[in-house]
Structure formats: structure tokens, C-alpha cells
Design a protein around this motif. Structure first.
Motif, PDB file in Angstrom:
ATOM      1  N   ALA A   1      16.836 -64.013   5.686  1.00  0.00           N
ATOM      2  CA  ALA A   1      15.641 -63.946   6.606  1.00  0.00           C
ATOM      3  C   ALA A   1      15.067 -65.128   6.774  1.00  0.00           C
ATOM      4  N   TYR A   2      14.826 -66.013   5.692  1.00  0.00           N
ATOM      5  CA  TYR A   2      14.240 -67.410   5.799  1.00  0.00           C
ATOM      6  C   TYR A   2      15.200 -68.373   6.569  1.00  0.00           C
ATOM      7  N   ARG A   3      16.480 -68.320   6.589  1.00  0.00           N
ATOM      8  CA  ARG A   3      17.352 -69.432   7.284  1.00  0.00           C
ATOM      9  C   ARG A   3      17.718 -68.911   8.551  1.00  0.00           C
ATOM     10  N   SER A   4      17.206 -68.082   9.040  1.00  0.00           N
ATOM     11  CA  SER A   4      17.746 -67.578  10.316  1.00  0.00           C
ATOM     12  C   SER A   4      16.833 -67.758  11.393  1.00  0.00           C
ATOM     13  N   ASP A   5      17.372 -68.117  12.684  1.00  0.00           N
ATOM     14  CA  ASP A   5      16.201 -68.473  13.980  1.00  0.00           C
ATOM     15  C   ASP A   5      15.783 -67.078  14.599  1.00  0.00           C
ATOM     16  N   LEU A   6      16.663 -66.278  14.533  1.00  0.00           N
ATOM     17  CA  LEU A   6      16.339 -64.827  15.133  1.00  0.00           C
ATOM     18  C   LEU A   6      16.516 -63.842  14.125  1.00  0.00           C
TER      19      LEU A   6
ATOM     20  N   LEU B   1       8.232 -65.101   9.298  1.00  0.00           N
ATOM     21  CA  LEU B   1       7.780 -66.039  10.100  1.00  0.00           C
ATOM     22  C   LEU B   1       7.023 -67.340   9.193  1.00  0.00           C
ATOM     23  N   ARG B   2       6.260 -66.926   8.350  1.00  0.00           N
ATOM     24  CA  ARG B   2       5.225 -67.866   7.569  1.00  0.00           C
ATOM     25  C   ARG B   2       6.500 -68.796   6.638  1.00  0.00           C
ATOM     26  N   ARG B   3       7.405 -67.950   6.046  1.00  0.00           N
ATOM     27  CA  ARG B   3       8.276 -68.399   4.994  1.00  0.00           C
ATOM     28  C   ARG B   3       9.443 -69.225   5.689  1.00  0.00           C
ATOM     29  N   GLY B   4       9.836 -68.648   6.781  1.00  0.00           N
ATOM     30  CA  GLY B   4      11.245 -69.218   7.184  1.00  0.00           C
ATOM     31  C   GLY B   4      11.272 -69.955   8.235  1.00  0.00           C
ATOM     32  N   ARG B   5      12.285 -70.161   9.160  1.00  0.00           N
ATOM     33  CA  ARG B   5      12.368 -70.942  10.306  1.00  0.00           C
ATOM     34  C   ARG B   5      12.465 -70.084  11.500  1.00  0.00           C
ATOM     35  N   ALA B   6      12.248 -68.835  11.367  1.00  0.00           N
ATOM     36  CA  ALA B   6      12.474 -67.963  12.639  1.00  0.00           C
ATOM     37  C   ALA B   6      11.601 -68.239  13.553  1.00  0.00           C
ATOM     38  N   GLU B   7      12.300 -67.968  14.760  1.00  0.00           N
ATOM     39  CA  GLU B   7      11.216 -68.138  16.204  1.00  0.00           C
ATOM     40  C   GLU B   7      10.797 -66.931  16.499  1.00  0.00           C
ATOM     41  N   LEU B   8      11.738 -65.813  16.169  1.00  0.00           N
ATOM     42  CA  LEU B   8      11.477 -64.524  16.770  1.00  0.00           C
ATOM     43  C   LEU B   8      12.018 -63.439  15.741  1.00  0.00           C
TER      44      LEU B   8
END
Length: 205
Positions: free
Chosen positions: A82-87, A106-113
Motif C-alpha cells: 500500500a505504501y510503496r505503490s504509485d497507484l 496517501l499520508r503514509r505512502g507514495r501513492a498519487e491515487l
């Protein structure tokens, strides 16, 4: 080492399923690097199986998506994905508050969406720095036969649109059309929607 993973999916007359999964995990097992390291692709979709946990280190900035399936928002196993994926895709099936979990990703990871599917209620979409949006489900093209694979079909349709550079709304529509189709055919491999059929359905919608 522990044997082949197995799943049995029981489908009721209404198309709903019960999934029995035997993961047969081997602690410390990982996907051999030579199978994927150095591969150049426009996008990588990472399964949440334990042996894929370490592949992120070797994807060298490649855009990555994952599907958390029916994560409860608590199980630690899913967090690395969850925290290392962009989507990030997920289902609301086991969530008490989908929006809270989406915002936490979104707060903890790198996801943009983050996209959260809700079956017949459509889906929720939350972009980084944007507002939560709710999209309705696409009407089914026929009676429900088998809901197996509907989530995976949604992800495939969504990513198809995204890799073609289409707007978010169109990505959601393509995903919803693919997911709706999956609910009207038995099994997951017998009659998947084709690119041509998906585009015809999108044109007619």
C-alpha cells in the motif's frame, strides 16, 4: 518449497462467491531477481503475495500499482504494498471507513491515487491533494452469473485507460465496463472482455 498455492472459489446462484485460499507460504521466500530485474516496462502491477514484497527495490522508478483486494486496513502484510505503490486499488468489502483508509495510504505512502471499488455501488477515487469522488457502477450488460474476477477486470480496464493517457473519468468508465462484463460470464478465463469489445462498450455507453 511449501507446495503450490491453491484456491477454491464457490459461487452461489446469485453470482456471489466464497473464496477458500491455501497460501502455502514459505517464510523468507522471494521472487528470483533474474525473473524481473532489468526488465523495462511502462508500468508494473505487483501482486500482494509475500514473495513479491521485495521487488520494489529493483523496479528503478518504474510506475507501480497494486491491488490490496479486501484489505481490512489493519493487517500489516498489505502495508508494504500500500505504501510503496504509485497507484493503489482496493475493495471496500472489509472496510468500516474506506475514506479513512484511503487517506491513510496517501499520508503514509507514495501513492498519487487510491481507488476503492464498492461492487454495485461503484467506486471511490481519491487523488493526492484532491477531493474524494464517488462514481456509480456501470449497468450490467446481462444477468449476474459469477462475480469472480470482477475486481481484477476493473483494475485491468482502469490501467488500460491510464496507459493510453485518458482522463480519470474515462479510466473509471473502462474499469467499470470490464468489471461489469466479468460479472456476466462464468469463471475468470472462459470469456474475458477483449480490447475490441471494451472499446465498443465504451463507445456505446
Amino acid at each position: 518449497a511449501a507446495g503450490t498455492r491453491r484456491s477454491v472459489l464457490l459461487v452461489g446462484p446469485d453470482g456471489r462467491r466464497t473464496s477458500l485460499h491455501d497460501p502455502r507460504d514459505t517464510p523468507g521466500e522471494r521472487l528470483p531477481r533474474e525473473l524481473y530485474a532489468g526488465v523495462r516496462a511502462r508500468h508494473a502491477h505487483v501482486s500482494i503475495t509475500g514473495y513479491c514484497r521485495d521487488v520494489y527495490d529493483d523496479l528503478d522508478g518504474m510506475p507501480v500499482s497494486t491491488d490490496l483486494h479486501d484489505w481490512d486496513g489493519v493487517n500489516d502484510h498489505h502495508r508494504a504494498f500500500a505504501y510503496r505503490s504509485d497507484l493503489v486499488f482496493m475493495s471496500a468489502a472489509a472496510l468500516e471507513s474506506p475514506e479513512r483508509v484511503m487517506r491513510d495510504i496517501l499520508r503514509r505512502g507514495r501513492a498519487e491515487l487510491v481507488v476503492c471499488t464498492r461492487g454495485a455501488e461503484g467506486c471511490l477515487v481519491l487523488p493526492r491533494g484532491g477531493a474524494l469522488r464517488a462514481f456509480p457502477a456501470t449497468p450490467l450488460p446481462g444477468p449476474v452469473v459469477d462475480s469472480n474476477g470482477a475486481g481484477d477486470a476493473f483494475v485491468s480496464g482502469f490501467l488500460y485507460g491510464r496507459l493510453r493517457g485518458t482522463a480519470l473519468e474515462e479510466c473509471v468508465r473502462l474499469g467499470s465496463l470490464a468489471g461489469a462484463h466479468a460479472c456476466t460470464v462464468p469463471g475468470t478465463h472462459e470469456a474475458p472482455i477483449t480490447e475490441a469489445a471494451l472499446l465498443r462498450a465504451a463507445s456505446a455507453a
